[in-house]
Design a protein around this motif. Structure first.
Motif, PDB file in Angstrom:
ATOM      1  N   ARG A  48       0.828  -1.212   0.000  1.00 39.49           N
ATOM      2  CA  ARG A  48       0.000   0.000   0.000  1.00 39.49           C
ATOM      3  C   ARG A  48       0.861   1.261   0.000  1.00 39.49           C
ATOM      4  O   ARG A  48       1.771   1.399   0.812  1.00 39.49           O
ATOM      5  N   ALA A  49       0.534   2.174  -0.887  1.00 35.91           N
ATOM      6  CA  ALA A  49       1.241   3.451  -1.004  1.00 35.91           C
ATOM      7  C   ALA A  49       0.579   4.440  -0.050  1.00 35.91           C
ATOM      8  O   ALA A  49      -0.500   4.959  -0.332  1.00 35.91           O
ATOM      9  N   THR A  50       1.215   4.663   1.090  1.00 42.32           N
ATOM     10  CA  THR A  50       0.586   5.538   2.085  1.00 42.32           C
ATOM     11  C   THR A  50       1.578   6.552   2.645  1.00 42.32           C
ATOM     12  O   THR A  50       2.777   6.525   2.333  1.00 42.32           O
ATOM     13  N   GLU A  62      -1.627  19.392   3.776  1.00 43.24           N
ATOM     14  CA  GLU A  62      -3.022  19.802   3.574  1.00 43.24           C
ATOM     15  C   GLU A  62      -3.777  18.857   2.639  1.00 43.24           C
ATOM     16  O   GLU A  62      -4.955  18.589   2.818  1.00 43.24           O
ATOM     17  N   GLU A  63      -3.071  18.429   1.599  1.00 44.03           N
ATOM     18  CA  GLU A  63      -3.708  17.575   0.600  1.00 44.03           C
ATOM     19  C   GLU A  63      -2.680  16.548   0.161  1.00 44.03           C
ATOM     20  O   GLU A  63      -1.775  16.864  -0.600  1.00 44.03           O
ATOM     21  N   PHE A  64      -2.807  15.322   0.645  1.00 40.18           N
ATOM     22  CA  PHE A  64      -1.794  14.299   0.437  1.00 40.18           C
ATOM     23  C   PHE A  64      -1.779  13.802  -1.005  1.00 40.18           C
ATOM     24  O   PHE A  64      -2.760  13.268  -1.504  1.00 40.18           O
ATOM     25  N   ASP A  65      -0.630  13.956  -1.651  1.00 38.71           N
ATOM     26  CA  ASP A  65      -0.438  13.507  -3.028  1.00 38.71           C
ATOM     27  C   ASP A  65       0.736  12.534  -3.005  1.00 38.71           C
ATOM     28  O   ASP A  65       1.899  12.942  -2.887  1.00 38.71           O
ATOM     29  N   TYR A  66       0.453  11.231  -3.092  1.00 36.74           N
ATOM     30  CA  TYR A  66       1.490  10.234  -2.881  1.00 36.74           C
ATOM     31  C   TYR A  66       2.685  10.398  -3.815  1.00 36.74           C
ATOM     32  O   TYR A  66       3.839  10.389  -3.376  1.00 36.74           O
TER      33      TYR A  66
ATOM     34  N   GLN B  11      -5.868   7.980  -1.209  1.00 39.74           N
ATOM     35  CA  GLN B  11      -5.515   8.258   0.188  1.00 39.74           C
ATOM     36  C   GLN B  11      -6.154   9.547   0.696  1.00 39.74           C
ATOM     37  O   GLN B  11      -6.293   9.721   1.909  1.00 39.74           O
ATOM     38  N   GLU B  12      -6.498  10.461  -0.230  1.00 37.15           N
ATOM     39  CA  GLU B  12      -6.834  11.828   0.182  1.00 37.15           C
ATOM     40  C   GLU B  12      -8.265  12.225  -0.224  1.00 37.15           C
ATOM     41  O   GLU B  12      -8.558  12.339  -1.417  1.00 37.15           O
ATOM     42  N   LYS B  14      -9.595  15.041  -0.259  1.00 38.96           N
ATOM     43  CA  LYS B  14      -9.637  16.307  -1.011  1.00 38.96           C
ATOM     44  C   LYS B  14      -9.150  16.174  -2.455  1.00 38.96           C
ATOM     45  O   LYS B  14      -9.141  17.141  -3.206  1.00 38.96           O
ATOM     46  N   TYR B  41      -8.221   2.557   1.344  1.00 36.44           N
ATOM     47  CA  TYR B  41      -7.168   3.060   2.237  1.00 36.44           C
ATOM     48  C   TYR B  41      -7.722   3.302   3.635  1.00 36.44           C
ATOM     49  O   TYR B  41      -7.076   2.960   4.633  1.00 36.44           O
ATOM     50  N   ILE B 110      -3.394  -1.612  -3.813  1.00 40.79           N
ATOM     51  CA  ILE B 110      -4.450  -1.885  -2.833  1.00 40.79           C
ATOM     52  C   ILE B 110      -5.729  -2.320  -3.544  1.00 40.79           C
ATOM     53  O   ILE B 110      -6.473  -3.177  -3.038  1.00 40.79           O
TER      54      ILE B 110
END
Lengths: 228, 228
Positions: A48-50, A62-66, B11-12, B14, B41, B110
Motif C-alpha cells: 500500500r502506497a501511504t 493539507e492535501e496528500f499527493d502520494y 488516500q486523500e 480532497k 485506504y 491496494i
C-alpha cells in the motif's frame, strides 16, 4: 560479475514459482553473477502506497499527493527504509527478474505494490527522462511467470487473447517507462494442469535459457511487438 | 432502486478522485440508488493474498496454493471476514464503480489486492463459468480513473499508446472473465496539469454522465474494441 535482482512473489517455496526462482539463483550464481532475491511474501512487503512511506514531515500536509510526496522524500532522503533498501538493490542490478504467478492478467498485488512504491519519480524516472531516457536505462528486465490458463486460451484469437496483450502495462508501461530494456518473457502455461514430467521439463527449459541469457537481445518494446 | 458499489482507492479525500467518488455517491443517491463505498485506504484493506485469508485448517497444508485454498474455503464458508464482507457487497450490487488514480498503467496495488482476494473461484467464476457465463453476469462495471499522462500521450501513436491497450487486463481479464458487462471507462487525463477551472469541468462532466448512466449500453468487450 554481473548483478541480478530477483523479485519473487509466491507464498510457497515448494511451488513451481519457488523452483523457478531457486533454479535462477543456482544457474546465475554458477555463472559468477551476484544474485539478490527480494522474497516479497517472506518479507511481508507492504504493497500500500501511504503516508507511512515518508519519514517526518510532508511537503504538503493539507492535501496528500502520494506521487509528489514520494518524489520530494526521495530528493531529501526521507523515504522509508524498506523502500531505500529495494532501491539500492535495483540500482546495483544489471538485470531484474520478476518471478510470479499471473493473477488476473497481471502481477499479484504484493508485486504491483513493489512497483508502485519502489520506482518513485526522481529515482526511476523524472520527466522528460522517461521511456528511452528513463533513469534506469542500461538495465535489463525479464518477466517470468506461470499462468492458470493454457497456451491455447492465450493465443491470438483464443478466449483470453494473445498473452502479449497483457504484457503491455508491465513491460512497456513500467519497465520501458523507466528506461529498462526488456528481454523476452518466460512463460510457463498452466503448470497445474500438466504432468509432473511436463513440469520438470519447464524447469529444465528455464535453466537452459539462463545459460545463454546474456547473449539475448532485448525485444523491440513498441506497440507492434504487442498488438501486430 | 438499483444498488451500486463504489470501490475507491485514493488516500486523500480532497483529491480529484475523492471528489469524483463523492459526486457519484450524491448523484446516484439522488436517483434513488442505494450506494455503498469500499474506501480501501480508510479500511486499511489488505492487498496480500496469504494463508491468513483462510480461517482454520488448510485443504493442503503441505504445499500452499492460494487459488485452490481460497476456492475450498469459499465452498466451506471459511474465508476471512473482510473478504466475506466485500463479496456480500459485490453480490448485492447491480453496478461496480472502480474509482482510482492510474498507477503504472494499472490499478494501485491496494485495488489489485481487492481483485486478487475478493473475486475467488466459486464466487466470481468457476470453470467453465467464465467470460460470458461468469458467475457475476447481469452486473455492470465501470472503471473511472485519473492519469498522470496527457490525452496526447495516451493516443494511438502517442508515446504511451492508446489508453485502451491498458484497459484490456482490467476490463477483459478481470471483469469480463467474471461475466460482468463493462460500461465505457471514465477517464480524467492529467488533472494535476490543468487549471482549477478544467478540474471543475471534469467533475461536472462526471455528474452529467451519471444522470443517464442506466441508459448506456455496455461496450463490446472483445479484442477489436481494444486493439482495432
Amino acid at each position: 560479475g554481473r548483478k541480478v535482482l530477483i523479485v519473487y512473489a509466491h507464498q510457497e517455496p515448494k511451488s513451481l514459482n519457488g523452483s523457478l526462482k531457486r533454479i535462477a539463483v543456482e544457474e546465475l550464481s554458477k555463472q559468477g553473477c551476484s544474485v539478490t532475491v527480494s522474497d516479497l511474501y517472506a518479507m511481508q512487503f507492504e504493497p500500500r502506497a501511504t503516508r507511512n512511506d515518508i519519514v517526518g514531515c510532508l511537503h504538503d500536509a493539507e492535501e496528500f499527493d502520494y506521487g509528489m510526496e514520494a518524489w520530494e522524500a526521495y530528493k531529501r532522503g526521507s523515504l522509508s527504509s524498506d523502500l531505500v533498501e529495494e532501491q539500492k538493490k535495483v540500482q546495483e542490478a544489471d538485470l531484474l527478474i520478476f518471478q510470479f504467478p499471473l493473477y488476473w492478467f497481471s502481477m499479484p498485488a504484493i508485486l504491483k505494490g513493489w512497483m508502485d512504491r519502489v520506482l518513485v519519480q526522481g529515482f526511476a524516472h523524472e520527466f522528460p527522462n522517461c521511456y528511452d531516457s528513463g533513469l534506469l536505462k542500461d538495465k535489463l528486465a525479464l518477466f517470468s511467470f506461470t499462468t492458470g490458463g493454457s497456451r491455447e486460451m492465450y493465443a491470438k484469437g483464443g478466449i483470453s487473447g494473445d498473452i502479449r496483450y497483457l504484457l503491455w502495462p508491465m513491460q512497456h508501461g513500467i519497465m520501458h517507462f523507466c528506461g529498462v530494456k526488456v528481454l523476452e518473457p518466460h512463460i510457463c502455461f498452466a503448470p497445474e494442469y500438466v504432468s509432473e514430467e511436463n513440469r520438470r521439463e519447464m524447469l529444465i527449459a528455464w535453466a537452459q535459457r539462463l545459460k545463454t541469457l546474456w547473449n539475448e537481445e532485448p525485444i523491440n518494446c513498441s506497440p507492434e511487438w504487442y498488438f501486430k
